[in-house]
Design an enzyme around this catalytic site. Structure first.
Site: not given
Ligand code: FES
Length: 122
Positions: A33, A35, A58, A102
């Site tokens: 994602c 992140d 998230c 995640c």
């Molecule tokens: Fe990226 Fe959860 S959607 S860490």
């Protein structure tokens, strides 16, 4: 779909922020994602005396970061290296299957921070 514990750690994350002059620091990005998360540690006598995190991600990433710092605080470095993403997800009473990726970040960032500490120490 989220457990009470996930919601609690998302709404009231523990150990958020940065440590000044950390003994070790580890950052990881989630290829799924994009992140990112950084974990900072202070080490005393081979134990994680203090730990903080910064997560741009998230809700599940924030909750897993928060839980990881709680699990790691006070542990020896060897014990902390054994904390796995499965331990973190279990401690949160599980994550929805679509959010399991995640939980990769926090344990990895913790392990990177310990590696960084050991490298600095030589
Ligand atoms: Fe990226 Fe959860 S959607 S860490």
């Amino acid at each position: 779909m989220y457990s009470e514990k996930v919601l609690d750690h998302f709404k009231n994350p523990r150990n958020v922020g940065e440590l000044e002059n950390p003994d070790g620091e580890g950052s990881v990005g989630n290829p799924v994602c994009g992140d990112v998360m950084t974990i900072y540690i202070k080490v005393n006598d081979d134990r994680i005396e203090d730990i903080k995190f910064k997560t741009f991600g998230c809700g599940a990433a924030i909750a897993t970061s928060s839980m990881t710092t709680e699990l790691a605080k006070g542990k020896t470095l060897d014990e902390a290296l054994e904390i796995s993403k499965a331990n973190v997800a279990d401690a949160l009473d599980g994550l929805p299957p679509i959010k399991m990726h995640c939980s990769n970040l926090a344990a990895d960032a913790l392990h990177e921070a310990i590696k960084n500490y050991k490298e600095k120490k030589g």
